[in-house]
Each structure stands twice: as structure tokens, then as C-alpha cells.
Design an enzyme around this catalytic site. Structure first.
Site, mmCIF file in Angstrom:
data_model
loop_
_atom_site.group_PDB
_atom_site.id
_atom_site.type_symbol
_atom_site.label_atom_id
_atom_site.label_comp_id
_atom_site.label_asym_id
_atom_site.label_seq_id
_atom_site.Cartn_x
_atom_site.Cartn_y
_atom_site.Cartn_z
ATOM 1 C CB VAL A 88 -0.926 0.010 1.237
ATOM 2 C CG1 VAL A 88 -1.729 1.295 1.309
ATOM 3 C CG2 VAL A 88 -1.848 -1.209 1.208
ATOM 4 C CB CYS A 89 1.909 3.563 -2.374
ATOM 5 S SG CYS A 89 2.873 5.066 -2.592
ATOM 6 C CB ILE A 90 -1.691 5.853 1.741
ATOM 7 C CG1 ILE A 90 -1.492 4.880 2.896
ATOM 8 C CG2 ILE A 90 -2.704 5.315 0.742
ATOM 9 C CD1 ILE A 90 -2.749 4.578 3.693
#
Length: 167
Positions: A88-90
Site C-alpha cells: 500500500v502506498c499512502i
């Protein structure tokens, strides 16, 4: 692994067991390791992911809470903010401080030691509801999201069906 980090994670796990977040189930991957969590996220109502059951791992570094954990979907996921390998890329999962390569993201959007697991999980649910295609991890998903919404919806429906079969 710091005693403080270990105690903080135990406390956050206990808090989430007492006061669970809607659409999320959490537990340890191995009861002897509080630094490795299994997560189950149900697709939020009214989103393309509605009805899905998405498994993920949340792995905390030895210097937690100074550095953020890594969250990886172990279920297949088609989303602009999820790498092909499931990571996940947040912003909230990015290390603290300014990023010289990403001027769109301010330091206060990134990880800070005062944040916790609940904020991470709420951010992931929000991500499923509202993808950010300005800074994509999965370029193919972002381009499809922008240019061919019907194909994107079809692909996500397939991912949702697959997640239902796996649970």
C-alpha cells in the site's frame, strides 16, 4: 525491538479488539510476534470494492513508532495506490520528514510517531473509497481509472469476486 514499541502495539491491538473499526478485523499472524498483524478489510459500501474481503499484513519495524509499518495486501488488489506486489502506498505509511522527490506530499501527511494503527486502517478504507491518481503506485491501474472507468470497474469486480471465493 523496543519495549515501548512492543507495549504500544499490544495496547493498540487490545484497543482494536475492544473497539473494532467498522469493516476491519485485526489479529496477530503469530501470537508470539506483536510486530506482524493480519488484517481483513471488507470493501466499503457504496464503493467499487463493496462486498470484497481483502486480506493484508501490517508489519511493524523494530524502531516502531519512530518509523511506519508496511502494509501489504495478500489478496489480489487492483488500485492506483497499491503496487502490483500488494504494498500500500499512502502518505501515512511514508517515513517522517520531507520527501525531496514528492513535493505534493507535506511532512504532516506522512508518518509521525503519534499516529497509530487505527489511523492507518482508516486511511486505507478512505483510499478504497477515493483513489489518489495524482501519485500512483500502480500506473496501469491509475491510467485505467482516469481513462477507462468501465474497464477499471470490471477489473475491480473480478478482484472482489476472487476475494469472496478465497474467504
Amino acid at each position: 525491538m523496543s519495549d515501548y514499541g512492543t507495549e504500544l502495539l499490544r495496547r493498540q491491538l487490545a484497543d482494536l479488539a475492544k473497539n473494532p473499526i467498522d469493516l476491519v478485523s485485526v489479529g496477530l499472524a503469530d501470537d508470539s510476534n506483536v510486530y506482524d498483524w493480519e488484517i481483513l478489510i471488507m470493501g466499503p459500501d457504496g464503493t467499487l470494492y463493496e462486498g470484497g474481503f481483502f486480506k493484508a499484513r501490517l508489519v511493524f519495524p523494530s524502531d516502531f513508532p519512530n518509523m511506519p509499518p508496511t502494509m501489504t495486501f495478500t489478496s489480489e488488489m487492483w488500485h492506483p495506490n497499491v503496487y502490483a506486489d500488494g504494498r500500500v502506498c499512502i502518505s501515512i505509511l511514508h517515513p517522517p520528514g520531507e520527501d525531496e522527490y514528492n513535493s505534493q506530499e507535506s511532512a504532516d501527511e506522512r508518518w509521525r510517531p503519534i499516529l497509530g494503527v487505527e489511523q492507518i486502517l482508516m486511511s486505507v478504507i478512505s483510499m478504497l473509497s477515493d483513489p489518489n491518481d495524482e501519485s500512483p503506485a500502480n500506473l496501469d491501474a491509475a491510467v485505467m481509472w482516469r481513462n477507462d472507468r468501465a474497464a477499471f470497474k470490471k477489473k475491480v469486480r473480478q478482484v472482489v469476486r476472487k476475494s469472496q471465493e478465497e474467504c
